[in-house]
Design a protein around this motif. Structure first.
Motif, PDB file in Angstrom:
ATOM      1  N   TYR A  89       0.837  -1.210   0.000  1.00  0.00           N
ATOM      2  CA  TYR A  89       0.000   0.000   0.000  1.00  0.00           C
ATOM      3  C   TYR A  89       0.867   1.254   0.000  1.00  0.00           C
ATOM      4  CZ  TYR A  89      -3.843   3.079   1.494  1.00  0.00           C
ATOM      5  OH  TYR A  89      -4.784   4.082   1.580  1.00  0.00           O
ATOM      6  N   GLN A  90       1.892   1.270   0.866  1.00  0.00           N
ATOM      7  CA  GLN A  90       2.773   2.433   0.971  1.00  0.00           C
ATOM      8  C   GLN A  90       3.614   2.627  -0.296  1.00  0.00           C
ATOM      9  OE1 GLN A  90       2.504   4.601   3.325  1.00  0.00           O
ATOM     10  NE2 GLN A  90       1.101   3.376   4.572  1.00  0.00           N
ATOM     11  N   LEU A  91       3.887   1.537  -0.991  1.00  0.00           N
ATOM     12  CA  LEU A  91       4.670   1.617  -2.227  1.00  0.00           C
ATOM     13  C   LEU A  91       3.811   1.960  -3.449  1.00  0.00           C
ATOM     14  CD1 LEU A  91       7.129  -1.373  -1.698  1.00  0.00           C
ATOM     15  CD2 LEU A  91       7.748   1.050  -1.826  1.00  0.00           C
ATOM     16  N   GLY A  92       2.491   2.022  -3.238  1.00  0.00           N
ATOM     17  CA  GLY A  92       1.601   2.380  -4.339  1.00  0.00           C
ATOM     18  C   GLY A  92       1.271   1.231  -5.269  1.00  0.00           C
ATOM     19  N   ASP A  93       1.564   0.002  -4.843  1.00  0.00           N
ATOM     20  CA  ASP A  93       1.184  -1.175  -5.635  1.00  0.00           C
ATOM     21  C   ASP A  93      -0.233  -1.549  -5.213  1.00  0.00           C
ATOM     22  OD1 ASP A  93       0.834  -3.593  -6.911  1.00  0.00           O
ATOM     23  OD2 ASP A  93       2.898  -4.256  -6.572  1.00  0.00           O
ATOM     24  N   HIS A  94      -1.217  -0.837  -5.759  1.00  0.00           N
ATOM     25  CA  HIS A  94      -2.585  -0.939  -5.259  1.00  0.00           C
ATOM     26  C   HIS A  94      -3.247  -2.268  -5.592  1.00  0.00           C
ATOM     27  CE1 HIS A  94      -2.292   3.157  -3.979  1.00  0.00           C
ATOM     28  NE2 HIS A  94      -1.988   3.561  -5.191  1.00  0.00           N
ATOM     29  N   TYR A  95      -2.848  -2.877  -6.690  1.00  0.00           N
ATOM     30  CA  TYR A  95      -3.445  -4.167  -7.040  1.00  0.00           C
ATOM     31  C   TYR A  95      -3.108  -5.213  -5.973  1.00  0.00           C
ATOM     32  CZ  TYR A  95      -4.719  -8.387  -9.540  1.00  0.00           C
ATOM     33  OH  TYR A  95      -5.282  -9.587  -9.872  1.00  0.00           O
ATOM     34  N   LEU A  96      -1.806  -5.337  -5.652  1.00  0.00           N
ATOM     35  CA  LEU A  96      -1.397  -6.325  -4.658  1.00  0.00           C
ATOM     36  C   LEU A  96      -1.792  -5.912  -3.249  1.00  0.00           C
ATOM     37  CD1 LEU A  96       2.075  -7.429  -6.070  1.00  0.00           C
ATOM     38  CD2 LEU A  96      -0.010  -8.785  -5.912  1.00  0.00           C
ATOM     39  N   ALA A  97      -1.823  -4.610  -2.972  1.00  0.00           N
ATOM     40  CA  ALA A  97      -2.255  -4.142  -1.656  1.00  0.00           C
ATOM     41  C   ALA A  97      -3.716  -4.518  -1.419  1.00  0.00           C
ATOM     42  CB  ALA A  97      -2.076  -2.636  -1.544  1.00  0.00           C
ATOM     43  N   GLY A  98      -4.567  -4.259  -2.409  1.00  0.00           N
ATOM     44  CA  GLY A  98      -5.981  -4.610  -2.277  1.00  0.00           C
ATOM     45  C   GLY A  98      -6.175  -6.093  -2.062  1.00  0.00           C
ATOM     46  N   TYR A  99      -5.449  -6.887  -2.837  1.00  0.00           N
ATOM     47  CA  TYR A  99      -5.551  -8.347  -2.732  1.00  0.00           C
ATOM     48  C   TYR A  99      -5.080  -8.833  -1.367  1.00  0.00           C
ATOM     49  CZ  TYR A  99      -4.373 -13.257  -3.485  1.00  0.00           C
ATOM     50  OH  TYR A  99      -4.267 -14.627  -3.360  1.00  0.00           O
ATOM     51  N   GLN A 100      -3.925  -8.325  -0.885  1.00  0.00           N
ATOM     52  CA  GLN A 100      -3.369  -8.782   0.388  1.00  0.00           C
ATOM     53  C   GLN A 100      -4.213  -8.317   1.576  1.00  0.00           C
ATOM     54  OE1 GLN A 100      -1.126 -10.998   0.823  1.00  0.00           O
ATOM     55  NE2 GLN A 100      -0.354 -11.138  -1.273  1.00  0.00           N
ATOM     56  N   PHE A 101      -4.744  -7.106   1.531  1.00  0.00           N
ATOM     57  CA  PHE A 101      -5.625  -6.653   2.615  1.00  0.00           C
ATOM     58  C   PHE A 101      -6.917  -7.470   2.631  1.00  0.00           C
ATOM     59  CE2 PHE A 101      -3.377  -2.414   2.877  1.00  0.00           C
ATOM     60  CZ  PHE A 101      -3.017  -2.540   4.208  1.00  0.00           C
ATOM     61  N   GLU A 102      -7.391  -7.830   1.445  1.00  0.00           N
ATOM     62  CA  GLU A 102      -8.597  -8.663   1.358  1.00  0.00           C
ATOM     63  C   GLU A 102      -8.327 -10.027   2.000  1.00  0.00           C
ATOM     64  OE1 GLU A 102     -12.054  -9.383  -2.023  1.00  0.00           O
ATOM     65  OE2 GLU A 102     -10.092  -8.639  -2.618  1.00  0.00           O
ATOM     66  N   GLU A 116      -9.218  -1.101   9.601  1.00  0.00           N
ATOM     67  CA  GLU A 116      -8.202  -0.414   8.802  1.00  0.00           C
ATOM     68  C   GLU A 116      -7.882  -1.204   7.538  1.00  0.00           C
ATOM     69  OE1 GLU A 116      -3.547   1.188   9.106  1.00  0.00           O
ATOM     70  OE2 GLU A 116      -4.501   0.259  10.844  1.00  0.00           O
ATOM     71  N   ALA A 117      -7.771  -2.523   7.695  1.00  0.00           N
ATOM     72  CA  ALA A 117      -7.466  -3.374   6.544  1.00  0.00           C
ATOM     73  C   ALA A 117      -8.600  -3.340   5.525  1.00  0.00           C
ATOM     74  CB  ALA A 117      -7.206  -4.801   7.005  1.00  0.00           C
ATOM     75  N   PHE A 119     -10.765  -0.941   5.009  1.00  0.00           N
ATOM     76  CA  PHE A 119     -10.786   0.351   4.327  1.00  0.00           C
ATOM     77  C   PHE A 119      -9.651   0.454   3.313  1.00  0.00           C
ATOM     78  CE2 PHE A 119      -9.273   4.757   4.006  1.00  0.00           C
ATOM     79  CZ  PHE A 119     -10.385   5.305   3.380  1.00  0.00           C
ATOM     80  N   LYS A 120      -8.449   0.032   3.714  1.00  0.00           N
ATOM     81  CA  LYS A 120      -7.306   0.146   2.804  1.00  0.00           C
ATOM     82  C   LYS A 120      -7.454  -0.794   1.606  1.00  0.00           C
ATOM     83  CE  LYS A 120      -3.754   2.121   5.775  1.00  0.00           C
ATOM     84  NZ  LYS A 120      -2.449   1.951   6.448  1.00  0.00           N
ATOM     85  N   SER A 121      -8.100  -1.921   1.814  1.00  0.00           N
ATOM     86  CA  SER A 121      -8.388  -2.811   0.690  1.00  0.00           C
ATOM     87  C   SER A 121      -9.306  -2.107  -0.305  1.00  0.00           C
ATOM     88  CB  SER A 121      -9.054  -4.091   1.191  1.00  0.00           C
ATOM     89  OG  SER A 121      -9.432  -4.910   0.109  1.00  0.00           O
ATOM     90  N   ALA A 122     -10.383  -1.510   0.216  1.00  0.00           N
ATOM     91  CA  ALA A 122     -11.332  -0.804  -0.643  1.00  0.00           C
ATOM     92  C   ALA A 122     -10.675   0.386  -1.329  1.00  0.00           C
ATOM     93  CB  ALA A 122     -12.533  -0.343   0.183  1.00  0.00           C
ATOM     94  N   PRO A 154     -20.516   1.396   9.900  1.00  0.00           N
ATOM     95  CA  PRO A 154     -21.236   2.668   9.714  1.00  0.00           C
ATOM     96  C   PRO A 154     -20.724   3.796  10.618  1.00  0.00           C
ATOM     97  CG  PRO A 154     -22.607   1.064  10.862  1.00  0.00           C
ATOM     98  CD  PRO A 154     -21.406   0.325  10.376  1.00  0.00           C
ATOM     99  N   GLU A 155     -20.065   3.444  11.716  1.00  0.00           N
ATOM    100  CA  GLU A 155     -19.468   4.446  12.617  1.00  0.00           C
ATOM    101  C   GLU A 155     -17.946   4.394  12.534  1.00  0.00           C
ATOM    102  OE1 GLU A 155     -21.445   6.513  14.233  1.00  0.00           O
ATOM    103  OE2 GLU A 155     -23.219   5.480  13.476  1.00  0.00           O
ATOM    104  N   GLY A 156     -17.424   3.821  11.480  1.00  0.00           N
ATOM    105  CA  GLY A 156     -15.985   3.608  11.354  1.00  0.00           C
ATOM    106  C   GLY A 156     -15.185   4.900  11.251  1.00  0.00           C
TER     107      GLY A 156
END
Length: 275
Positions: A89-102, A116-117, A119-122, A154-156
């Motif tokens: 996520y920090q490196l901007g590799d959003h494809y792998l970040a989304g997959y790994q957070f999922e 947090e995971a 949200f960052k996945s989404a 909803p209150e996140g």
């Protein structure tokens, strides 16, 4: 004299420490001991966060990639899996970040960092969404992931940003649908334009492009009618008048298209009187 020598000495010391550090890193990278890799990877990750250093994130990532499978199912696995995903996520590799957070949210549903995971996945999928005129598969995926977060939390902590991002992506889908319909209008394919604008109005009732869609649907019907054979004109002019009435029901004087639609409708009524 003294200051230049001191600066030179500090520079040499820095280079020496860098070489020692690089040597240590290469040694651990080639080591068969996962504990050493875990410790150094976490150290580099923490330094990368403190310094906002992409190079240290990349070094940590190489170590994480080697040891994540070995710690799966172990007590350290939860933390390691999160750090691994967040490094992408920090490196901007959003494809792998989304997959790994999922994967993290599926593997550790009771984790303290689950929100947090999620949200960052989404948000990673949001970052993959292309501009509106390209294929929108990633956009639909991102909306689905953001909606899951919104419903689950909803209150996140990130609920306001999640709603904002989801709205932005929905508008992007609306713009694509609107521009497709508008292209039919511009290329004088008025029958297809009428159908496309009607579908748009029905599918996106709250869209910022709604008024424009009402106007261009009327104008498509009007242009189709006045450019038709005479035996078709009365029916088509009447249909256009219906679309005019639809516009007037929702939009009044002062609206961007109001003067244009009134002028066209005046001509339309004159033509109908001739029948």
């Amino acid at each position: 004299m003294f200051l230049p020598k001191m600066k030179k000495g500090l520079l040499l010391l820095g280079m020496f420490l860098m070489l020692v550090s690089c040597g240590e890193y290469q040694k651990v990278l080639k080591s068969a001991e996962p504990g050493e890799k875990y410790a150094l990877a976490e150290k580099l990750y923490n330094e990368a966060q403190a310094e906002n250093s992409k190079s240290k994130y990349r070094k940590a990532l190489r170590l994480f990639e080697q040891i994540v499978p070995q710690y799966r199912g172990k007590p350290q696995g939860e933390k390691l899996t999160f750090l691994f995903a967040n490094t992408y996520y920090q490196l901007g590799d959003h494809y792998l970040a989304g997959y790994q957070f999922e994967r993290f949210t599926q593997s550790y549903p009771n984790s303290e960092r689950i929100e947090e995971a999620a949200f960052k996945s989404a948000k990673s999928y949001y970052e993959l969404s292309p501009r509106y005129d390209l294929d929108q598969t990633e956009t639909v995926k991102a909306i689905d992931e953001l909606q899951k977060y919104i419903v689950t939390y909803p209150e996140g902590e990130n609920i306001q940003e999640a709603n904002q991002l989801a709205t932005e992506l929905r508008v992007k889908l609306e713009k694509k649908a609107y521009e497709i319909a508008k292209q039919y209008h511009h290329t004088e394919n008025y029958k297809s334009a009428i159908v496309a604008f009607t579908n748009f109005i029905n599918e996106y009732p709250g869209s910022p492009f709604r008024e424009a869609a009402f106007y261009h649907r009327f104008d498509s019907a009007y242009q189709l009618a006045i450019n038709s054979y005479q035996y078709l004109q009365k029916e088509r002019l009447t249909e256009a008048q219906g679309f005019y009435n639809n516009y007037i029901r929702f939009y009044s004087e002062g609206s961007p298209y109001y003067n244009q639609i009134q002028a066209s409708n005046l001509d339309l009524e004159t033509r109908l009187q001739n029948f």
